[in-house]
Scaffold this motif. Structure first.
Motif, PDB file in Angstrom:
ATOM      1  N   ARG A   1      -7.676   9.682  -9.791  1.00 12.56           N
ATOM      2  CA  ARG A   1      -8.046   9.611  -8.370  1.00 12.56           C
ATOM      3  C   ARG A   1      -9.545   9.822  -8.148  1.00 12.56           C
ATOM      4  NH1 ARG A   1      -2.848  10.261  -8.312  1.00 12.56           N
ATOM      5  NH2 ARG A   1      -1.535  10.196  -6.510  1.00 12.56           N
TER       6      ARG A   1
ATOM      7  N   ASN B   1       2.004   4.241  -5.472  1.00 10.25           N
ATOM      8  CA  ASN B   1       1.383   5.497  -5.866  1.00 10.25           C
ATOM      9  C   ASN B   1      -0.058   5.488  -5.347  1.00 10.25           C
ATOM     10  OD1 ASN B   1       0.610   7.830  -7.065  1.00 10.25           O
ATOM     11  ND2 ASN B   1       0.911   7.129  -9.164  1.00 10.25           N
ATOM     12  N   LEU B   2      -0.276   6.014  -4.145  1.00  5.33           N
ATOM     13  CA  LEU B   2      -1.573   5.946  -3.478  1.00  5.33           C
ATOM     14  C   LEU B   2      -2.625   6.734  -4.245  1.00  5.33           C
ATOM     15  CD1 LEU B   2      -3.054   4.893  -0.966  1.00  5.33           C
ATOM     16  CD2 LEU B   2      -2.478   7.035   0.145  1.00  5.33           C
TER      17      LEU B   2
ATOM     18  N   GLY C   1       0.793  -1.214   0.000  1.00  2.36           N
ATOM     19  CA  GLY C   1       0.000   0.000   0.000  1.00  2.36           C
ATOM     20  C   GLY C   1       0.826   1.265   0.000  1.00  2.36           C
ATOM     21  N   GLU C   2       2.143   1.160  -0.240  1.00  8.08           N
ATOM     22  CA  GLU C   2       2.995   2.340  -0.213  1.00  8.08           C
ATOM     23  C   GLU C   2       3.429   2.747  -1.612  1.00  8.08           C
ATOM     24  OE1 GLU C   2       3.793   4.229   2.488  1.00  8.08           O
ATOM     25  OE2 GLU C   2       2.410   2.955   3.594  1.00  8.08           O
TER      26      GLU C   2
ATOM     27  N   LYS D   1      -6.996   0.501   0.765  1.00  6.36           N
ATOM     28  CA  LYS D   1      -6.337   1.451  -0.137  1.00  6.36           C
ATOM     29  C   LYS D   1      -6.410   0.937  -1.564  1.00  6.36           C
ATOM     30  CE  LYS D   1      -2.716   2.575   3.205  1.00  6.36           C
ATOM     31  NZ  LYS D   1      -1.282   2.581   3.465  1.00  6.36           N
TER      32      LYS D   1
ATOM     33  N   GLN E   1      -7.830   6.074  -0.224  1.00  8.55           N
ATOM     34  CA  GLN E   1      -7.655   5.413   1.063  1.00  8.55           C
ATOM     35  C   GLN E   1      -8.973   5.472   1.830  1.00  8.55           C
ATOM     36  OE1 GLN E   1      -4.436   7.123   3.265  1.00  8.55           O
ATOM     37  NE2 GLN E   1      -4.375   5.438   4.724  1.00  8.55           N
TER      38      GLN E   1
ATOM     39  N   TYR F   1      -4.038   1.656  -5.038  1.00  4.06           N
ATOM     40  CA  TYR F   1      -2.804   2.305  -5.462  1.00  4.06           C
ATOM     41  C   TYR F   1      -2.327   1.683  -6.762  1.00  4.06           C
ATOM     42  CZ  TYR F   1      -1.095  -1.788  -2.920  1.00  4.06           C
ATOM     43  OH  TYR F   1      -0.909  -3.062  -2.458  1.00  4.06           O
TER      44      TYR F   1
ATOM     45  N   LYS G   1       0.797   0.086  -8.711  1.00  3.40           N
ATOM     46  CA  LYS G   1       2.084  -0.574  -8.464  1.00  3.40           C
ATOM     47  C   LYS G   1       2.541  -1.212  -9.768  1.00  3.40           C
ATOM     48  CE  LYS G   1       4.177  -4.112  -5.545  1.00  3.40           C
ATOM     49  NZ  LYS G   1       3.894  -5.135  -4.551  1.00  3.40           N
TER      50      LYS G   1
END
Length: 154
Positions: free
Chosen positions: A42, A7-8, A4-5, A109, A11, A111, A113
């Motif tokens: 987003r 490109n968020l 989850g770290e 989340k 959330q 994101y 990846k």
């Protein structure tokens, strides 16, 4: 890099307040057409989302991905059910855990990846009102302790 770290994108902030998450899983999402473009902009809402295991497959439900602005006829239903990509052992584990009373699977989340949209799912149990208050008290106390220690060091 922890799960989850990347490109968020979105959330679910209320998730950890309303539920106590005891295990997380990273899953890919099967998207159609212009949905990935909306995700990259987003335009995703995880607030009311949840996941289910049916017939040996996992599905993401009630997650709102807004229609893409330039998508015209190629846009899809914003609340459609989307298939999740997980390993068979993970699906079996999630299915057996969800048979326990009060256990649910919620998206934490979304994101990007390595160019792919991923969702971080959490196996969670709902918190009671007094548990939520206790967590807030604990968080406030920790904040006060950290503030006092920081001021003492100066």
């Amino acid at each position: 890099m922890p799960k989850g770290e990347g490109n968020l994108i979105a959330q679910n902030r209320k998730a950890r307040h309303d539920y106590s998450v005891f295990e997380t899983f990273e899953a890919g999402i099967v998207l159609k057409g212009t949905e990935i473009k909306s995700i990259r902009q987003r335009r995703v809402n995880l607030k009311d989302g949840f996941a289910r295991v049916r017939d040996g497959e996992a599905y993401l439900m009630n997650v709102h991905i807004s229609p893409y602005d330039q998508g015209n006829i190629f846009n899809h239903d914003p609340l459609r059910t989307r298939k999740l990509l997980l390993h068979k052992k993970q699906i079996i584990k999630i299915g057996t855990e969800m048979k326990n009373p009060g256990v649910t699977l919620i998206p934490l989340k979304i994101y990007i990846k390595d160019g792919f949209a991923k969702v971080l799912l959490g196996l969670a149990k709902g918190k009671k009102q007094y548990d939520k208050r206790e967590d807030l008290k604990r968080k406030d106390m920790n904040r006060e302790i950290n503030r006092a220690l920081r001021d003492k060091q100066r």
